[in-house]
Design a protein around this motif. Sequence first.
Motif, PDB file in Angstrom:
ATOM      1  N   VAL A   1       0.881  -1.116   0.032  1.00 37.47           N
ATOM      2  CA  VAL A   1      -0.021  -0.066   0.036  1.00 37.47           C
ATOM      3  C   VAL A   1       0.769   1.282   0.033  1.00 37.47           C
ATOM      4  O   VAL A   1       0.570   2.307  -0.979  1.00 37.47           O
ATOM      5  CB  VAL A   1      -1.053   0.051   1.185  1.00 37.47           C
ATOM      6  N   VAL A   2       1.931   1.365   0.919  1.00 39.29           N
ATOM      7  CA  VAL A   2       2.722   2.427   1.007  1.00 39.29           C
ATOM      8  C   VAL A   2       3.527   2.626  -0.464  1.00 39.29           C
ATOM      9  O   VAL A   2       3.562   3.903  -0.853  1.00 39.29           O
ATOM     10  CB  VAL A   2       4.037   2.192   2.155  1.00 39.29           C
ATOM     11  N   ASP A   3       3.889   1.548  -1.191  1.00 38.36           N
ATOM     12  CA  ASP A   3       4.629   1.513  -2.424  1.00 38.36           C
ATOM     13  C   ASP A   3       3.711   2.138  -3.309  1.00 38.36           C
ATOM     14  O   ASP A   3       4.051   2.975  -4.038  1.00 38.36           O
ATOM     15  CB  ASP A   3       4.967   0.184  -2.850  1.00 38.36           C
ATOM     16  N   ILE A   4       2.257   1.807  -3.263  1.00 35.93           N
ATOM     17  CA  ILE A   4       1.386   2.396  -4.319  1.00 35.93           C
ATOM     18  C   ILE A   4       1.045   3.962  -4.189  1.00 35.93           C
ATOM     19  O   ILE A   4       1.193   4.701  -4.920  1.00 35.93           O
ATOM     20  CB  ILE A   4       0.124   1.427  -4.132  1.00 35.93           C
ATOM     21  N   PHE A   5       0.990   4.281  -2.954  1.00 32.34           N
ATOM     22  CA  PHE A   5       1.019   5.571  -2.473  1.00 32.34           C
ATOM     23  C   PHE A   5       2.180   6.322  -3.094  1.00 32.34           C
ATOM     24  O   PHE A   5       1.779   7.618  -3.573  1.00 32.34           O
ATOM     25  CB  PHE A   5       0.834   5.827  -0.901  1.00 32.34           C
ATOM     26  N   ARG A   6       3.260   5.905  -2.823  1.00 29.61           N
ATOM     27  CA  ARG A   6       4.541   6.520  -3.302  1.00 29.61           C
ATOM     28  C   ARG A   6       4.645   6.595  -4.769  1.00 29.61           C
ATOM     29  O   ARG A   6       4.910   7.880  -5.374  1.00 29.61           O
ATOM     30  CB  ARG A   6       5.720   5.906  -2.457  1.00 29.61           C
ATOM     31  N   LYS A   7       4.423   5.688  -5.656  1.00 30.69           N
ATOM     32  CA  LYS A   7       4.821   5.442  -7.067  1.00 30.69           C
ATOM     33  C   LYS A   7       3.599   5.908  -7.681  1.00 30.69           C
ATOM     34  O   LYS A   7       3.822   6.659  -9.028  1.00 30.69           O
ATOM     35  CB  LYS A   7       4.972   4.084  -7.238  1.00 30.69           C
ATOM     36  N   LEU A   8       2.340   5.946  -7.123  1.00 34.86           N
ATOM     37  CA  LEU A   8       1.167   6.627  -8.178  1.00 34.86           C
ATOM     38  C   LEU A   8       0.797   7.987  -7.615  1.00 34.86           C
ATOM     39  O   LEU A   8      -0.139   8.698  -8.351  1.00 34.86           O
ATOM     40  CB  LEU A   8      -0.021   5.550  -8.103  1.00 34.86           C
ATOM     41  N   GLY A   9       1.191   8.369  -6.575  1.00 34.10           N
ATOM     42  CA  GLY A   9       0.808   9.732  -5.885  1.00 34.10           C
ATOM     43  C   GLY A   9      -0.587   9.730  -5.528  1.00 34.10           C
ATOM     44  O   GLY A   9      -1.271  10.667  -5.799  1.00 34.10           O
ATOM     45  N   LEU A  10      -1.281   8.724  -4.971  1.00 38.09           N
ATOM     46  CA  LEU A  10      -2.598   8.514  -4.570  1.00 38.09           C
ATOM     47  C   LEU A  10      -3.006   9.579  -3.176  1.00 38.09           C
ATOM     48  O   LEU A  10      -2.163   9.966  -2.477  1.00 38.09           O
ATOM     49  CB  LEU A  10      -2.977   7.296  -4.126  1.00 38.09           C
TER      50      LEU A  10
ATOM     51  N   VAL B   1     -10.764   0.456   0.496  1.00 36.58           N
ATOM     52  CA  VAL B   1     -10.558  -1.200   0.781  1.00 36.58           C
ATOM     53  C   VAL B   1     -11.785  -1.787   0.635  1.00 36.58           C
ATOM     54  O   VAL B   1     -12.657  -1.501   1.034  1.00 36.58           O
ATOM     55  CB  VAL B   1     -10.006  -1.096   2.379  1.00 36.58           C
ATOM     56  N   THR B   2     -11.760  -2.914  -0.274  1.00 33.18           N
ATOM     57  CA  THR B   2     -12.806  -3.974  -0.453  1.00 33.18           C
ATOM     58  C   THR B   2     -12.704  -5.421  -0.196  1.00 33.18           C
ATOM     59  O   THR B   2     -11.417  -5.618  -0.003  1.00 33.18           O
ATOM     60  CB  THR B   2     -13.254  -3.543  -2.023  1.00 33.18           C
ATOM     61  N   ARG B   3     -13.626  -5.862  -0.117  1.00 28.38           N
ATOM     62  CA  ARG B   3     -13.412  -7.448  -0.220  1.00 28.38           C
ATOM     63  C   ARG B   3     -14.635  -7.847  -0.787  1.00 28.38           C
ATOM     64  O   ARG B   3     -15.786  -7.576  -0.750  1.00 28.38           O
ATOM     65  CB  ARG B   3     -13.776  -8.024   1.508  1.00 28.38           C
ATOM     66  N   SER B   4     -14.313  -8.745  -1.955  1.00 24.72           N
ATOM     67  CA  SER B   4     -15.424  -9.328  -2.670  1.00 24.72           C
ATOM     68  C   SER B   4     -16.180  -8.236  -3.500  1.00 24.72           C
ATOM     69  O   SER B   4     -17.434  -8.509  -3.824  1.00 24.72           O
ATOM     70  CB  SER B   4     -16.041 -10.403  -2.146  1.00 24.72           C
ATOM     71  N   GLY B   5     -15.746  -6.874  -3.815  1.00 23.35           N
ATOM     72  CA  GLY B   5     -16.414  -5.852  -4.390  1.00 23.35           C
ATOM     73  C   GLY B   5     -17.185  -5.052  -3.196  1.00 23.35           C
ATOM     74  O   GLY B   5     -17.812  -3.920  -3.584  1.00 23.35           O
ATOM     75  N   ARG B   6     -17.326  -5.592  -1.987  1.00 21.55           N
ATOM     76  CA  ARG B   6     -18.006  -4.658  -0.889  1.00 21.55           C
ATOM     77  C   ARG B   6     -17.069  -3.627  -0.294  1.00 21.55           C
ATOM     78  O   ARG B   6     -15.964  -4.072   0.033  1.00 21.55           O
ATOM     79  CB  ARG B   6     -18.669  -5.594   0.099  1.00 21.55           C
ATOM     80  N   LEU B   7     -17.469  -2.501   0.045  1.00 22.96           N
ATOM     81  CA  LEU B   7     -16.684  -1.500   0.481  1.00 22.96           C
ATOM     82  C   LEU B   7     -16.510  -1.568   1.922  1.00 22.96           C
ATOM     83  O   LEU B   7     -17.505  -1.858   2.596  1.00 22.96           O
ATOM     84  CB  LEU B   7     -17.355  -0.206   0.235  1.00 22.96           C
ATOM     85  N   LEU B   8     -15.292  -1.736   2.506  1.00 20.00           N
ATOM     86  CA  LEU B   8     -14.938  -2.028   3.982  1.00 20.00           C
ATOM     87  C   LEU B   8     -14.590  -0.513   4.595  1.00 20.00           C
ATOM     88  O   LEU B   8     -14.804  -0.404   5.892  1.00 20.00           O
ATOM     89  CB  LEU B   8     -14.206  -3.143   4.320  1.00 20.00           C
ATOM     90  N   GLY B   9     -13.527   0.020   3.699  1.00 15.44           N
ATOM     91  CA  GLY B   9     -13.147   1.349   4.520  1.00 15.44           C
ATOM     92  C   GLY B   9     -12.171   2.106   3.406  1.00 15.44           C
ATOM     93  O   GLY B   9     -12.358   2.007   2.125  1.00 15.44           O
ATOM     94  N   ILE B  10     -11.695   3.201   4.067  1.00 13.41           N
ATOM     95  CA  ILE B  10     -10.655   3.996   3.116  1.00 13.41           C
ATOM     96  C   ILE B  10      -9.487   4.453   3.944  1.00 13.41           C
ATOM     97  O   ILE B  10      -9.203   4.350   4.996  1.00 13.41           O
ATOM     98  CB  ILE B  10     -11.576   5.424   2.981  1.00 13.41           C
ATOM     99  N   ILE B  11      -8.244   4.347   3.059  1.00 11.34           N
ATOM    100  CA  ILE B  11      -7.036   4.463   3.649  1.00 11.34           C
ATOM    101  C   ILE B  11      -6.484   5.913   2.895  1.00 11.34           C
ATOM    102  O   ILE B  11      -6.565   5.935   1.667  1.00 11.34           O
ATOM    103  CB  ILE B  11      -5.963   3.596   3.382  1.00 11.34           C
ATOM    104  N   THR B  12      -6.192   7.066   3.616  1.00  9.96           N
ATOM    105  CA  THR B  12      -5.622   8.354   2.976  1.00  9.96           C
ATOM    106  C   THR B  12      -4.234   8.313   3.166  1.00  9.96           C
ATOM    107  O   THR B  12      -3.497   7.750   3.833  1.00  9.96           O
ATOM    108  CB  THR B  12      -6.543   9.578   3.527  1.00  9.96           C
ATOM    109  N   LYS B  13      -3.750   9.225   2.430  1.00  8.09           N
ATOM    110  CA  LYS B  13      -2.351   9.505   2.393  1.00  8.09           C
ATOM    111  C   LYS B  13      -1.869   9.866   4.235  1.00  8.09           C
ATOM    112  O   LYS B  13      -0.786   9.361   4.318  1.00  8.09           O
ATOM    113  CB  LYS B  13      -1.905  10.771   1.625  1.00  8.09           C
ATOM    114  N   LYS B  14      -2.863  10.559   4.526  1.00  7.24           N
ATOM    115  CA  LYS B  14      -2.223  10.996   6.148  1.00  7.24           C
ATOM    116  C   LYS B  14      -2.604   9.821   6.984  1.00  7.24           C
ATOM    117  O   LYS B  14      -1.760   9.661   7.902  1.00  7.24           O
ATOM    118  CB  LYS B  14      -3.244  12.213   6.655  1.00  7.24           C
ATOM    119  N   ASP B  15      -3.376   8.675   6.769  1.00  8.62           N
ATOM    120  CA  ASP B  15      -3.610   7.477   7.564  1.00  8.62           C
ATOM    121  C   ASP B  15      -2.247   6.796   7.191  1.00  8.62           C
ATOM    122  O   ASP B  15      -1.554   6.357   8.382  1.00  8.62           O
ATOM    123  CB  ASP B  15      -4.440   6.486   6.976  1.00  8.62           C
ATOM    124  N   VAL B  16      -1.671   6.651   6.055  1.00  5.25           N
ATOM    125  CA  VAL B  16      -0.415   6.127   5.793  1.00  5.25           C
ATOM    126  C   VAL B  16       0.703   6.869   6.298  1.00  5.25           C
ATOM    127  O   VAL B  16       1.565   6.109   7.296  1.00  5.25           O
ATOM    128  CB  VAL B  16       0.015   6.050   4.375  1.00  5.25           C
TER     129      VAL B  16
END
Length: 760
Positions: free
Chosen positions: A713-722, A727-742
Amino acid sequence: MVNAGVMSGSGNLMDFLDEPFPDVGTYEDFHTIDWLREKSRDTDRHRKITSKSKESIWEFIKSLLDAWSGWVVMLLIGLLAGTLAGVIDLAVDWMTDLKEGVCLSAFWYSHEQCCWTSNETTFEDRDKCPLWQKWSELLVNQSEGASAYILNYLMYILWALLFAFLAVSLVRVFAPYACGSGIPEIKTILSGFIIRGYLGKWTLLIKTVTLVLVVSSGLSLGKEGPLVHVACCCGNFFSSLFSKYSKNEGKRREVLSAAAAAGVSVAFGAPIGGVLFSLEEVSYYFPLKTLWRSFFAALVAAFTLRSINPFGNSRLVLFYVEYHTPWYMAELFPFILLGVFGGLWGTLFIRCNIAWCRRRKTTRLGKYPVLEVIVVTAITAIIAYPNPYTRQSTSELISELFNDCGALESSQLCDYINDPNMTRPVDDIPDRPAGVGVYTAMWQLALALIFKIVVTIFTFGMKIPSGLFIPSMAVGAIAGRMVGIGVEQLAYHHHDWIIFRNWCRPGADCVTPGLYAMVGAAACLGGVTRMTVSLVVIMFELTGGLEYIVPLMAAAVTSKWVADAFGKEGIYEAHIHLNGYPFLDVKDEFTHRTLATDVMRPRRGEPPLSVLTQDSMTVEDVETLIKETDYNGFPVVVSRDSERLIGFAQRRELILAIKNARQRQEGIVSNSIMYFTEEPPELPANSPHPLKLRRILNLSPFTVTDHTPMETVVDIFRKLGLRQCLVTRSGRLLGIITKKDVLRHMAQMANQDPESIMFN
């Protein structure tokens, strides 16, 4: 039952958002940009221009102009940055000399320019000419004696205080963002953070003027870091003239990366070093196209500076040196020792400076920035004046320390005892025993070293423009010159020792103390900033000493290793963390075995995630949700029961869309249904017009599953600048991770206060 009237009468109204409306796609202050979105918007824009270019000659010409606009912006940045750097150099020369005296023929001449025009200057007394008068000569007609010395001393202090007071007042009143070096903030902005006004026109103007004032005041700071900020302000100004850059924050950052390269190019006269500095030290996203454009901007800036010729030596470089002897393998040992000193100095400086800046932030000291600058300037001027090596400007000091002792040098550092029988060419002067002047210079340099080390810690970070390159180089150059003189005298008096026997015969010119100063300067700058490749290139471009790349590399690598042993952060990263900027450093490693589910919100016991449904919420529901929360955006789901993810809507765009719809579309009221689907939902016959907002919906938000390792996840945030990832499981929404959370999670894992990363 679908309301047919609504469908037929206002089908075109419901799709009004298919045309972009003002401010959509812009970001609020102190928010992070969405790099993926900016990239896709630029691709769409480019595709549209390419397809239109086939329609007519005019559209084809417009497409050519669009393609060339990047190079035009680079040309303009280079011209303006080079001009400003030349003006700053000339003004600093004049105002630094103004503290000691004035030119009678033309008061705007510096000491050197004044004596150039004089016909009565002799070679021995080249610094003395009738046209240049010290303040004591001008005011009381005395050049020698105690009263003249005291008067000159007082004038020196008064001018320094005046310059510093003017600088801090201008910064405080007109452009608070003009203080500091600017590089930590530039790094943060280039990583995708928005700080409005930081690169504005007022900041550019005030930083340029105050930079001249603070460098002239004699404070222990340089103009090199702030010149990168000045060049980036130029880049921001010119990119705002072209819609390709002004409307796309991702593209704007490509221009700013190139502007940073132009800044270093004019600061040191090192165009290639500037490009490498931008690549290694400040840029977050650096595609190949930006590399070429940075090279062009740095070239134009260097050419412009060379045309102005501020140093009067027809050279671009600040400290041009010509050494006449090669270096020997045995000298690598003292060079590596200088590298160790540079690493230790870097660590000491970073720790002490950050501790002092944190104290400034958390105590009453921070409430009196003007008083702090005045006190530090007064102390600096009082201590600096008696010592000739601290009285002169830091650039002149470094230049003198780098110089080789030729037959024509008048410096104290070249006061050797000559052999009267010596008949050799002027260039190849053998090693000689040190004279009285050299011993005097050694203890004066030792005092200057202690003074520079202490005063720089308290100067960097005050509310004035302050660069760190030159003071760090000065510390290293002083230490290096002292080591060089020590090795030289050792080789002279003990040439029969085994380490000197192979390469240092009596009567030969073996050791060059100036080279040690150059290596020491590189080591100390590397220890503070943790630069390596760009540092070595800047140093050999700065001095013209291409032959001495290996000693420079050895010292730079050693200083980085030693400094990294005590802590991985350079001074700029340390200041980024101190100010709580949301910066994900590419160099940081994340090795903990946590999962996305450990970091995402909502956590256990927290209220459920605020979401929008695709076709069942009214305008009033959405406005209430926006009012009650401060989130930057909301996931859109099919329904609250299924929680199946559809996309993501940005807060700012929701607000703008609703506001525009109320103004431009009839029948939109608080209980209008909002929908994000292609087709409107089935509504009762008497219901108000629904509002279609599919255009502002991001249908491909970045998602990870709850069992994705945080390392990924950290790598994705760094390299894609998200900005955020769902966060999902089988297409269902579970939560969210923001840059500040990371960032919070990384701080927590490093046993730091997770709230310390919040921007303050």
